[in-house]
Each structure stands twice: as C-alpha cells, then as structure tokens.
Scaffold this active site. Structure first.
Site, PDB file in Angstrom:
ATOM      1  CG  ASP A   1       0.114  -5.650  -2.565  1.00 49.13           C
ATOM      2  OD1 ASP A   1      -0.756  -5.617  -3.461  1.00 49.13           O
ATOM      3  OD2 ASP A   1       0.899  -4.708  -2.338  1.00 49.13           O
TER       4      ASP A   1
ATOM      5  N   GLY B   1      -2.965  -8.764  -8.741  1.00 42.78           N
ATOM      6  CA  GLY B   1      -3.095  -8.149 -10.072  1.00 42.78           C
ATOM      7  C   GLY B   1      -1.809  -8.260 -10.877  1.00 42.78           C
TER       8      GLY B   1
ATOM      9  CG  HIS C   1      -8.465 -10.246  -7.513  1.00 47.00           C
ATOM     10  ND1 HIS C   1      -7.431  -9.698  -6.789  1.00 47.00           N
ATOM     11  CD2 HIS C   1      -8.929  -9.231  -8.304  1.00 47.00           C
ATOM     12  CE1 HIS C   1      -7.279  -8.418  -7.125  1.00 47.00           C
ATOM     13  NE2 HIS C   1      -8.168  -8.116  -8.042  1.00 47.00           N
TER      14      HIS C   1
ATOM     15  CB  THR D   1     -11.975   2.225   3.003  1.00 45.06           C
ATOM     16  OG1 THR D   1     -10.645   2.607   3.387  1.00 45.06           O
ATOM     17  CG2 THR D   1     -12.681   1.655   4.219  1.00 45.06           C
TER      18      THR D   1
ATOM     19  CG  LEU E   1      -7.315 -19.656  12.632  1.00 41.18           C
ATOM     20  CD1 LEU E   1      -6.059 -18.975  13.170  1.00 41.18           C
ATOM     21  CD2 LEU E   1      -7.077 -20.150  11.207  1.00 41.18           C
TER      22      LEU E   1
ATOM     23  NE  ARG F   1       1.643  -4.172   0.963  1.00 43.66           N
ATOM     24  CZ  ARG F   1       1.071  -2.990   0.817  1.00 43.66           C
ATOM     25  NH1 ARG F   1       1.164  -2.092   1.763  1.00 43.66           N
ATOM     26  NH2 ARG F   1       0.397  -2.704  -0.284  1.00 43.66           N
TER      27      ARG F   1
ATOM     28  NE  ARG G   1       2.636   1.724  -0.280  1.00 45.49           N
ATOM     29  CZ  ARG G   1       3.001   1.187  -1.418  1.00 45.49           C
ATOM     30  NH1 ARG G   1       4.254   1.264  -1.810  1.00 45.49           N
ATOM     31  NH2 ARG G   1       2.128   0.550  -2.180  1.00 45.49           N
ATOM     32  CG  LEU G   2       1.810  -0.316   8.440  1.00 45.74           C
ATOM     33  CD1 LEU G   2       1.571   0.335   9.784  1.00 45.74           C
ATOM     34  CD2 LEU G   2       1.577  -1.829   8.545  1.00 45.74           C
TER      35      LEU G   2
HETATM   36  C1  V0D Z   1      -8.848 -11.164  -3.380  1.00 47.32           C
HETATM   37  C2  V0D Z   1      -6.307 -12.291  -2.201  1.00 47.32           C
HETATM   38  C3  V0D Z   1     -11.218 -14.791   0.384  1.00 47.32           C
HETATM   39  C4  V0D Z   1      -6.706 -10.874  -1.975  1.00 47.32           C
HETATM   40  C5  V0D Z   1      -7.273 -13.299  -1.656  1.00 47.32           C
HETATM   41  C6  V0D Z   1     -14.271  -9.280  -0.682  1.00 47.32           C
HETATM   42  C7  V0D Z   1      -7.789 -10.267  -2.822  1.00 47.32           C
HETATM   43  C8  V0D Z   1      -8.511 -13.418  -2.495  1.00 47.32           C
HETATM   44  C9  V0D Z   1     -12.192 -13.891   0.768  1.00 47.32           C
HETATM   45  C10 V0D Z   1     -13.210 -14.093   1.810  1.00 47.32           C
HETATM   46  C11 V0D Z   1     -10.428 -12.034  -1.651  1.00 47.32           C
HETATM   47  C12 V0D Z   1     -13.712 -13.018   2.522  1.00 47.32           C
HETATM   48  C13 V0D Z   1     -14.659 -13.220   3.535  1.00 47.32           C
HETATM   49  C14 V0D Z   1     -15.072 -14.493   3.828  1.00 47.32           C
HETATM   50  C15 V0D Z   1     -14.572 -15.579   3.138  1.00 47.32           C
HETATM   51  C16 V0D Z   1     -13.645 -15.375   2.129  1.00 47.32           C
HETATM   52  C17 V0D Z   1     -11.978 -12.747   0.007  1.00 47.32           C
HETATM   53  C18 V0D Z   1     -12.187 -10.614  -0.845  1.00 47.32           C
HETATM   54  C19 V0D Z   1     -11.094 -10.825  -1.658  1.00 47.32           C
HETATM   55  C20 V0D Z   1     -12.844  -9.292  -0.900  1.00 47.32           C
HETATM   56  F1  V0D Z   1     -15.970 -14.701   4.806  1.00 47.32           F
HETATM   57  N1  V0D Z   1     -10.448 -14.245  -0.540  1.00 47.32           N
HETATM   58  N2  V0D Z   1     -10.901 -13.009  -0.796  1.00 47.32           N
HETATM   59  N3  V0D Z   1     -12.623 -11.571   0.001  1.00 47.32           N
HETATM   60  N4  V0D Z   1      -9.321 -12.219  -2.470  1.00 47.32           N
END
Ligand code: V0D
Length: 255
Positions: free
Chosen positions: A35, A38, A52, A81, A146, A203, A209-210
């Site tokens: 988290d 943003g 992100h 979701t 892993l 977190r 929170r969960l």
């Molecule tokens: C944005 C911070 C890696 C949280 C981390 C689709 C939010 C970066 C992946 C990722 C996101 C997912 C699957 C995979 C390989 C990489 C990712 C999303 C958001 C949402 F097989 N970072 N990441 N996917 N963020």
C-alpha cells in the site's frame, strides 16, 4: 549464522547492520499488502501511476530478498476486486505492469528457480495481462524454489462465496453429505488450496486493515505494519519484519 543481504539501493541508502536472523525460523509464507504507491507519488507531485511503477521495482528487490532468505511462498496483493473502481487510465496502466515486469524480470525468476502463480479471478483480466502472466506460469511451473504468488483481481469474500457454492453444488449432486463439510473441505475450494497458510502479513503505508485480503487464510498469522510507503520499502524493512516475527515467536512460545 546471520543472514547477510546486499543493499543495492541506488542512492542515499544508509547502510544498516544486518539484524541477524535465525535461518531456521524464517516465516514460510509471507503475504504483503503493498500500500501507499499513490500517496508516495502525490507527495512528490507525481501522477499515481509513477508510484505504481516505482512500486514494481520494489517487488523485484523483495522477491530477490525473500528467495535469498528462504521464504517458501510470497503472496503479493497486486490488484483487488475493488481496484476496478479506480480511473480507467490507472487501471489500464496497472494491467500493463505484469507485462512490463515479466519482460525484464522473467529470466531472473527462472534463474532463481522461482515459481510464478496467481490467486484471484484471472479470466476477466485483459488479454495482454493474461498472456504475459500465463507465459510466466508455464515457464516456471516446474521450479521448486520460492513460490511467487500474485493476488490479481482477488477478493477474499468473493473467494469464500465461490467455495460455498462449489460445496453446495456437490451436496445437491449427492456427492457430499452436509455433515461431512469441514474446514479442510472449505480450504480445498479456495484459490490457495495448494499453499501453506501465511504465517506473516505485512502491510505498508500506515493502514492497519485486511481490506478483503486472505480473511480465512490469515487466521493464525502474525500481523506487521509499517508507516513506510511501498515504494520506500526495502530489504531492511523486510528484514525487520522477519526479525520481529522471530522475536514474537520466541516470546510467546512458538519456537
Ligand atoms: C502496482 C505495487 C508487479 C502495487 C507493485 C496488475 C501496485 C506494483 C506485478 C505483477 C503491480 C503481477 C503479476 C505478474 C508479474 C508482475 C503487478 C499489478 C500491480 C496489478 F505475473 N507489480 N504489480 N501487478 N504494482
């Protein structure tokens, strides 16, 4: 022997002494709510998507660290979701991150013997997202290091309602007796059926929170929170979480 890790932070990272983890008591399954991306960007006058992108870089480092210290399963809450409610441009950007991530990082995952998996409602993700992630899962399916488990379009209540429906239909078909329904049968219908339960939840960003993450699976987990935004989270924070985990276990008679 304390576990050493290299700090490869590009800039201004004060070198911290390793805390000295007990190699024999590393949590087996760590789940993380990543988290604050943003807010991290907003504080710098940058668009949310910049947070992100930065957060994605942190995922790579944390995966390296987790595999180095011997964590067995790392579950990362990448997209809930609820996240569909965000502005379309942000959702579109997020859905390209797996493609971006894997185009540069899949070779290292393979080299590290990491197995990529997902939990969540995968089939409604955009085709390009599915394609990249499926390729990574296929190419790493025989790896036994892993388990890197991405929660993508994941919601715990949805998951549990789905499990209930599965069991109910087996009752209706006469395959299962109501009196045979138990915790283990329920667990087997969850996305996480093949995984051990998380023993540590992290977190970031000060929220405690969960948020609909692994409600059933976290029943016995230790919770660890930090004010640090995900893009600022690094190996030293992860190490501290593991260190605190080990000390809680020691104090409360776990080990
Ligand atoms: C944005 C911070 C890696 C949280 C981390 C689709 C939010 C970066 C992946 C990722 C996101 C997912 C699957 C995979 C390989 C990489 C990712 C999303 C958001 C949402 F097989 N970072 N990441 N996917 N963020």
């Amino acid at each position: 022997m304390p576990i050493k890790f290299p700090f490869k932070k590009d800039k201004k990272q004060p070198r911290t002494e390793p805390l000295g983890l007990e190699e024999n008591h590393i949590p087996k399954h760590v789940a993380i709510i990543m988290d604050g991306n943003g807010r991290w960007a907003k504080n710098r006058g940058m668009p949310r998507i910049a947070g992100h992108k930065e957060g994605m870089g942190v995922v790579k480092r944390i995966v390296r660290y987790a595999s180095d210290v011997g964590v067995k399963v790392l579950t990362l809450y990448a997209f809930s979701t609820e996240n569909w409610k965000r502005p379309k441009n942000e959702v579109d950007f997020l859905m390209k991150l797996p493609v971006d991530f894997l185009s540069t990082y899949l070779p290292e995952l393979i080299e590290r013997n990491v197995q990529v998996r997902t939990i969540g409602d995968f089939d409604v993700l955009p085709a390009h997202t599915q394609k990249a992630v499926k390729e990574a899962m296929e190419k790493t399916k025989d790896n036994d290091g892993l388990i890197l488990n991405f929660a993508l379009n994941y919601g715990s209540r949805f998951e549990m309602v789905h499990a209930v429906k599965q069991i109910a239909s087996r009752v209706q078909e006469g395959e299962v007796d109501i009196s045979d329904i138990d915790e283990s049968m329920f667990s087997q219908e969850l996305y996480t059926s093949e995984l051990i339960e998380p023993d540590l939840l992290i977190r970031t960003s000060g929220e405690q929170r969960l948020s609909n993450f692994l409600l059933w699976q976290l029943a016995y987990a230790e919770f660890w929170f930090t004010e640090v935004y995900w893009p600022d989270f690094d190996e030293s924070h992860f190490e501290k979480a593991l260190y605190d985990f080990q000390n809680r276990k020691r104090r409360f008679g776990g080990v």
